[in-house]
Design a protein around this motif. Structure first.
Motif, PDB file in Angstrom:
ATOM      1  N   ALA A  30       0.832  -1.211   0.000  1.00  0.00           N
ATOM      2  CA  ALA A  30       0.000   0.000   0.000  1.00  0.00           C
ATOM      3  C   ALA A  30       0.866   1.261   0.000  1.00  0.00           C
ATOM      4  O   ALA A  30       0.570   2.231  -0.717  1.00  0.00           O
ATOM      5  CB  ALA A  30      -0.935  -0.006   1.212  1.00  0.00           C
ATOM      6  N   GLU A  31       1.945   1.249   0.773  1.00  0.00           N
ATOM      7  CA  GLU A  31       2.851   2.408   0.825  1.00  0.00           C
ATOM      8  C   GLU A  31       3.532   2.628  -0.523  1.00  0.00           C
ATOM      9  O   GLU A  31       3.639   3.762  -0.999  1.00  0.00           O
ATOM     10  CB  GLU A  31       3.907   2.210   1.922  1.00  0.00           C
ATOM     11  CG  GLU A  31       3.347   2.297   3.319  1.00  0.00           C
ATOM     12  CD  GLU A  31       4.309   1.788   4.401  1.00  0.00           C
ATOM     13  OE1 GLU A  31       5.472   1.444   4.066  1.00  0.00           O
ATOM     14  OE2 GLU A  31       3.886   1.715   5.570  1.00  0.00           O
TER      15      GLU A  31
ATOM     16  N   GLN B 261       3.087   5.918  -2.916  1.00  0.00           N
ATOM     17  CA  GLN B 261       4.254   6.718  -3.312  1.00  0.00           C
ATOM     18  C   GLN B 261       4.404   6.801  -4.823  1.00  0.00           C
ATOM     19  O   GLN B 261       5.219   7.578  -5.329  1.00  0.00           O
ATOM     20  CB  GLN B 261       5.538   6.126  -2.711  1.00  0.00           C
ATOM     21  CG  GLN B 261       5.628   6.226  -1.213  1.00  0.00           C
ATOM     22  CD  GLN B 261       6.776   5.382  -0.648  1.00  0.00           C
ATOM     23  OE1 GLN B 261       7.609   4.877  -1.398  1.00  0.00           O
ATOM     24  NE2 GLN B 261       6.803   5.230   0.663  1.00  0.00           N
ATOM     25  N   GLY B 262       3.643   6.001  -5.551  1.00  0.00           N
ATOM     26  CA  GLY B 262       3.726   6.008  -7.003  1.00  0.00           C
ATOM     27  C   GLY B 262       5.005   5.401  -7.551  1.00  0.00           C
ATOM     28  O   GLY B 262       5.471   5.787  -8.625  1.00  0.00           O
ATOM     29  N   LEU B 263       5.581   4.444  -6.814  1.00  0.00           N
ATOM     30  CA  LEU B 263       6.806   3.798  -7.289  1.00  0.00           C
ATOM     31  C   LEU B 263       6.547   3.055  -8.602  1.00  0.00           C
ATOM     32  O   LEU B 263       5.447   2.542  -8.821  1.00  0.00           O
ATOM     33  CB  LEU B 263       7.332   2.817  -6.236  1.00  0.00           C
ATOM     34  CG  LEU B 263       7.831   3.421  -4.925  1.00  0.00           C
ATOM     35  CD1 LEU B 263       8.288   2.329  -3.982  1.00  0.00           C
ATOM     36  CD2 LEU B 263       8.952   4.406  -5.179  1.00  0.00           C
TER      37      LEU B 263
ATOM     38  N   ALA C 196       6.193  -4.344  -5.091  1.00  0.00           N
ATOM     39  CA  ALA C 196       5.909  -5.758  -4.828  1.00  0.00           C
ATOM     40  C   ALA C 196       4.920  -6.330  -5.841  1.00  0.00           C
ATOM     41  O   ALA C 196       5.005  -7.488  -6.207  1.00  0.00           O
ATOM     42  CB  ALA C 196       5.357  -5.925  -3.419  1.00  0.00           C
ATOM     43  N   ARG C 197       3.974  -5.518  -6.280  1.00  0.00           N
ATOM     44  CA  ARG C 197       2.955  -5.959  -7.229  1.00  0.00           C
ATOM     45  C   ARG C 197       2.219  -7.186  -6.710  1.00  0.00           C
ATOM     46  O   ARG C 197       1.968  -8.151  -7.432  1.00  0.00           O
ATOM     47  CB  ARG C 197       3.575  -6.218  -8.602  1.00  0.00           C
ATOM     48  CG  ARG C 197       4.183  -4.981  -9.210  1.00  0.00           C
ATOM     49  CD  ARG C 197       4.989  -5.263 -10.445  1.00  0.00           C
ATOM     50  NE  ARG C 197       4.126  -5.597 -11.575  1.00  0.00           N
ATOM     51  CZ  ARG C 197       4.590  -5.872 -12.786  1.00  0.00           C
ATOM     52  NH1 ARG C 197       5.883  -5.849 -13.019  1.00  0.00           N
ATOM     53  NH2 ARG C 197       3.765  -6.162 -13.765  1.00  0.00           N
ATOM     54  N   ALA C 198       1.862  -7.141  -5.437  1.00  0.00           N
ATOM     55  CA  ALA C 198       1.176  -8.258  -4.791  1.00  0.00           C
ATOM     56  C   ALA C 198      -0.296  -8.287  -5.179  1.00  0.00           C
ATOM     57  O   ALA C 198      -0.885  -7.260  -5.541  1.00  0.00           O
ATOM     58  CB  ALA C 198       1.308  -8.133  -3.273  1.00  0.00           C
TER      59      ALA C 198
END
Length: 195
Positions: A18-19, A23-25, A31-33
């Motif tokens: 979620a973080e 943050q728009g990484l 992680a792309r979970a």
């Protein structure tokens, strides 16, 4: 079983995911979970099956692997996860170990296009959660590793309709499969092998 160790790792990974999204990484470092409700769904698919053998294509940091392994260990199954990113592989090993699931989960590091053809096992469940443009090819390589009654689950078929609408349509048009799109979270295509 979802004991305290498993729950703690899952909750930490959910917070991290979620973080990273907030943050728009970029996708390649996130992680792309799967979503937590999808994780619970995957757990429910394998938990009641005796000696359930799961092949996961796209293990990332181990979030879905942990759900699968927690379900598979109930009746003696296991998960074989494929992941190519060395940083994510290191995190996968750390997270699975922290959850206490090393006995029920194994990681093969490398490009699935190279590692998957070399796997001789037969699986009850195949989970595809890799690069979206690769689903069709990965399905083709994984399909012979399933016997009638085996299940292929593909994630993101609704969140990524291009190119996954074609993937879903191809599965639903295949007379050797019974396939349905489940509108859970980002969309799952469930395909049962008939013959």
């Amino acid at each position: 079983m979802l004991d305290d160790r498993v729950r703690a790792v899952l909750e930490r990974l959910e917070r991290e995911d979620a973080e990273e999204r907030a943050q728009g990484l970029p996708q390649e470092v996130r992680a792309r979970a799967v979503a937590p409700t999808t994780g619970r769904f995957l757990f429910a698919l394998v938990a009641p099956q005796s000696a359930c053998e799961v092949l996961e294509i796209g293990g990332s940091r181990g979030y879905s692997s942990i759900w699968f392994a927690a379900g598979a260990r109930i009746l003696g199954g296991r998960v074989l996860s494929l992941e190519s990113d060395p940083v994510k592989c290191e995190a996968w090993r750390r997270n699975v170990s922290e959850a206490g699931l090393e006995e029920w989960a194994e990681l093969i590091e490398g490009d699935a296009h190279e590692t998957l053809p070399a796997i001789d096992d037969v699986f009850d469940v195949v989970f595809i959660d890799a690069e979206k443009d690769d689903y069709e090819r990965l399905f083709g390589v994984a399909r012979p590793k399933l016997e009638p009654g085996g299940l292929v689950v593909a994630d993101n078929v609704l969140s990524h309709p291009d190119p996954l609408a074609f993937y879903a349509a191809a599965r639903q048009a295949d007379p050797t499969l019974a396939s349905v799109t489940v509108p859970l979270d980002r969309g799952l295509e469930l395909s049962v092998v008939l013959r």
